[in-house]
Design a protein around this motif. Structure first.
Motif, PDB file in Angstrom:
ATOM      1  N   GLY A   1      -5.544  -6.189 -18.937  1.00  0.00           N
ATOM      2  CA  GLY A   1      -6.951  -5.867 -18.760  1.00  0.00           C
ATOM      3  C   GLY A   1      -7.181  -4.384 -18.521  1.00  0.00           C
ATOM      4  N   THR A   2      -8.418  -4.032 -18.254  1.00  0.00           N
ATOM      5  CA  THR A   2      -8.838  -2.662 -17.968  1.00  0.00           C
ATOM      6  C   THR A   2      -9.565  -2.662 -16.635  1.00  0.00           C
ATOM      7  N   ALA A   3      -9.086  -1.847 -15.696  1.00  0.00           N
ATOM      8  CA  ALA A   3      -9.668  -1.796 -14.363  1.00  0.00           C
ATOM      9  C   ALA A   3     -10.846  -0.825 -14.344  1.00  0.00           C
ATOM     10  N   ARG A   4     -12.004  -1.332 -13.980  1.00  0.00           N
ATOM     11  CA  ARG A   4     -13.209  -0.519 -13.813  1.00  0.00           C
ATOM     12  C   ARG A   4     -13.890  -0.938 -12.515  1.00  0.00           C
ATOM     13  N   LYS A   5     -14.969  -0.268 -12.217  1.00  0.00           N
ATOM     14  CA  LYS A   5     -15.760  -0.629 -11.037  1.00  0.00           C
ATOM     15  C   LYS A   5     -16.218  -2.079 -11.159  1.00  0.00           C
ATOM     16  N   ASP A   6     -15.888  -2.887 -10.163  1.00  0.00           N
ATOM     17  CA  ASP A   6     -16.250  -4.300 -10.086  1.00  0.00           C
ATOM     18  C   ASP A   6     -15.509  -5.173 -11.095  1.00  0.00           C
ATOM     19  N   TYR A   7     -14.534  -4.626 -11.806  1.00  0.00           N
ATOM     20  CA  TYR A   7     -13.725  -5.400 -12.746  1.00  0.00           C
ATOM     21  C   TYR A   7     -12.244  -5.119 -12.459  1.00  0.00           C
ATOM     22  N   ALA A   8     -11.592  -6.071 -11.824  1.00  0.00           N
ATOM     23  CA  ALA A   8     -10.188  -5.884 -11.478  1.00  0.00           C
ATOM     24  C   ALA A   8      -9.296  -6.182 -12.683  1.00  0.00           C
ATOM     25  N   ALA A   9      -8.177  -5.503 -12.742  1.00  0.00           N
ATOM     26  CA  ALA A   9      -7.162  -5.755 -13.763  1.00  0.00           C
ATOM     27  C   ALA A   9      -5.861  -6.135 -13.069  1.00  0.00           C
ATOM     28  N   GLU A  10      -4.995  -6.811 -13.800  1.00  0.00           N
ATOM     29  CA  GLU A  10      -3.697  -7.194 -13.236  1.00  0.00           C
ATOM     30  C   GLU A  10      -2.731  -6.017 -13.317  1.00  0.00           C
ATOM     31  N   ALA A  11      -1.936  -5.853 -12.264  1.00  0.00           N
ATOM     32  CA  ALA A  11      -0.929  -4.783 -12.228  1.00  0.00           C
ATOM     33  C   ALA A  11       0.332  -5.326 -11.569  1.00  0.00           C
ATOM     34  N   LYS A  12       1.466  -4.733 -11.910  1.00  0.00           N
ATOM     35  CA  LYS A  12       2.730  -5.121 -11.281  1.00  0.00           C
ATOM     36  C   LYS A  12       3.222  -3.978 -10.402  1.00  0.00           C
ATOM     37  N   VAL A  13       3.802  -4.353  -9.264  1.00  0.00           N
ATOM     38  CA  VAL A  13       4.288  -3.371  -8.301  1.00  0.00           C
ATOM     39  C   VAL A  13       5.547  -3.916  -7.650  1.00  0.00           C
ATOM     40  N   LYS A  14       6.505  -3.036  -7.378  1.00  0.00           N
ATOM     41  CA  LYS A  14       7.749  -3.436  -6.718  1.00  0.00           C
ATOM     42  C   LYS A  14       7.658  -3.150  -5.230  1.00  0.00           C
ATOM     43  N   ASP A  15       8.180  -4.096  -4.426  1.00  0.00           N
ATOM     44  CA  ASP A  15       8.218  -3.863  -2.989  1.00  0.00           C
ATOM     45  C   ASP A  15       9.478  -3.098  -2.615  1.00  0.00           C
ATOM     46  N   GLN A  16       9.686  -2.922  -1.311  1.00  0.00           N
ATOM     47  CA  GLN A  16      10.826  -2.119  -0.853  1.00  0.00           C
ATOM     48  C   GLN A  16      12.165  -2.771  -1.144  1.00  0.00           C
TER      49      GLN A  16
ATOM     50  N   GLN B   1      -6.570   1.882 -17.844  1.00  0.00           N
ATOM     51  CA  GLN B   1      -6.246   1.013 -18.965  1.00  0.00           C
ATOM     52  C   GLN B   1      -4.804   0.528 -18.850  1.00  0.00           C
ATOM     53  N   GLN B   2      -4.436  -0.383 -19.723  1.00  0.00           N
ATOM     54  CA  GLN B   2      -3.089  -0.955 -19.676  1.00  0.00           C
ATOM     55  C   GLN B   2      -2.040   0.140 -19.804  1.00  0.00           C
ATOM     56  N   GLY B   3      -1.013   0.080 -18.935  1.00  0.00           N
ATOM     57  CA  GLY B   3       0.057   1.063 -18.927  1.00  0.00           C
ATOM     58  C   GLY B   3      -0.159   2.192 -17.948  1.00  0.00           C
ATOM     59  N   ALA B   4      -1.353   2.304 -17.382  1.00  0.00           N
ATOM     60  CA  ALA B   4      -1.636   3.377 -16.436  1.00  0.00           C
ATOM     61  C   ALA B   4      -0.899   3.134 -15.118  1.00  0.00           C
ATOM     62  N   GLU B   5      -0.390   4.217 -14.530  1.00  0.00           N
ATOM     63  CA  GLU B   5       0.261   4.142 -13.228  1.00  0.00           C
ATOM     64  C   GLU B   5      -0.746   4.546 -12.161  1.00  0.00           C
TER      65      GLU B   5
ATOM     66  N   LEU C   1       0.838  -1.196   0.000  1.00  0.00           N
ATOM     67  CA  LEU C   1       0.000   0.000   0.000  1.00  0.00           C
ATOM     68  C   LEU C   1       0.874   1.248   0.000  1.00  0.00           C
ATOM     69  N   GLY C   2       0.447   2.235  -0.762  1.00  0.00           N
ATOM     70  CA  GLY C   2       1.217   3.463  -0.886  1.00  0.00           C
ATOM     71  C   GLY C   2       2.277   3.423  -1.961  1.00  0.00           C
ATOM     72  N   ARG C   3       2.359   2.303  -2.690  1.00  0.00           N
ATOM     73  CA  ARG C   3       3.331   2.179  -3.759  1.00  0.00           C
ATOM     74  C   ARG C   3       2.635   2.283  -5.111  1.00  0.00           C
ATOM     75  N   ILE C   4       3.443   2.538  -6.141  1.00  0.00           N
ATOM     76  CA  ILE C   4       2.912   2.724  -7.485  1.00  0.00           C
ATOM     77  C   ILE C   4       2.877   1.393  -8.222  1.00  0.00           C
ATOM     78  N   ALA C   5       1.751   1.111  -8.851  1.00  0.00           N
ATOM     79  CA  ALA C   5       1.584  -0.094  -9.654  1.00  0.00           C
ATOM     80  C   ALA C   5       1.278   0.306 -11.093  1.00  0.00           C
ATOM     81  N   ILE C   6       1.611  -0.582 -12.027  1.00  0.00           N
ATOM     82  CA  ILE C   6       1.358  -0.340 -13.452  1.00  0.00           C
ATOM     83  C   ILE C   6       0.399  -1.417 -13.946  1.00  0.00           C
ATOM     84  N   ILE C   7      -0.691  -1.004 -14.570  1.00  0.00           N
ATOM     85  CA  ILE C   7      -1.653  -1.949 -15.110  1.00  0.00           C
ATOM     86  C   ILE C   7      -1.008  -2.698 -16.278  1.00  0.00           C
ATOM     87  N   THR C   8      -0.987  -4.028 -16.195  1.00  0.00           N
ATOM     88  CA  THR C   8      -0.318  -4.839 -17.221  1.00  0.00           C
ATOM     89  C   THR C   8      -1.271  -5.689 -18.036  1.00  0.00           C
TER      90      THR C   8
END
Length: 224
Positions: free
Chosen positions: A160-175, A194-198, A151-158
């Motif tokens: 699908g498309t994230a909308r209300k009630d529709y989750a998309a996959e994203a990648k995020v780096k830990d500390q 959408q894909q590529g969004a931070e 939580l509090g970190r930046i993720a990139i949508i990799t």
């Protein structure tokens, strides 16, 4: 024996096993030179792209594809290892079933029928094998992180498309700099990622993270 392996009905399965052995040899050679095929391949593979649409059917397809990739543990186990497990299971299951048919009936199933059937049978074996690899792969306990630590970190949508009630996959780096794949939904029901969004991960509800669009470019720089 060789006649069965090289028959037209089994040629695809034999090629799968030979390709698996070739990958193993190439990986061994790469390790001897201080590198790894796994790292090299994953560094040049493009992100999977799904063309975003507004139709509900497309949203369902994106979500289903994301769940299917998660079911296969893509992102938890290196892709090259997944490929080796698939080739091994596909080749062995195909040859075993064809040999059984040949022993019982005196003939084998045609390739056009056997290949798709064996492909479907190989998927559960692939999931089982990737799960075993995920558990036995070396892990550094000192770098283990909790889900809430993202939580509090930046993720990139990799995917699908994230909308209300529709989750998309994203990648995020830990500390520690290790990459994780998570499911993300907009915190604001009106937002669409959408894909590529931070996005900035705000909260977590079960296995899904709620996020908002990243408005701070400096946060992006610290996360890549």
């Amino acid at each position: 024996m060789w006649q069965i392996l090289l028959s037209s009905e089994n040629l695809v399965f034999s090629i799968a096993l030979m390709l698996m052995l070739l990958i193993g040899v190439l990986e061994l050679v790469a390790v001897m030179f201080g590198t790894s095929m796994t790292t090299s391949i994953e560094s040049v593979l493009p992100e999977v792209e799904l063309t975003p649409h507004s139709e509900v059917g497309q949203l369902d397809a994106d979500s289903a594809l994301s769940r299917f990739f998660g079911w296969l543990r893509i992102g938890e186990v290196p892709l090259l290892m997944l490929l080796v497990v698939f080739l091994l299971s596909f080749g062995l299951i195909g040859l075993l079933l064809q040999s059984m048919l040949h022993s019982l009936l005196g003939s084998m199933a045609p390739a056009w029928f056997a290949v798709p059937c064996v492909f479907m049978l190989s998927l559960p074996v692939l999931r089982l094998g990737s799960g075993m690899l995920h558990h036995v792969m070396p892990k550094d306990e000192t770098t283990a992180v909790s889900s809430d630590s993202l939580l509090g970190r930046i993720a990139i949508i990799t995917l699908g498309t994230a909308r209300k009630d529709y989750a998309a996959e994203a990648k995020v780096k830990d500390q520690h700099g290790y990459q994780h794949y998570v499911q993300v939904e907009p915190d604001n029901p009106l937002d669409v990622f959408q894909q590529g969004a931070e996005v900035l991960l705000l909260t977590r509800q079960g296995g899904v993270y709620k996020a908002i669009k990243n408005q701070n470019p400096h946060l992006s720089e610290t996360n890549h």
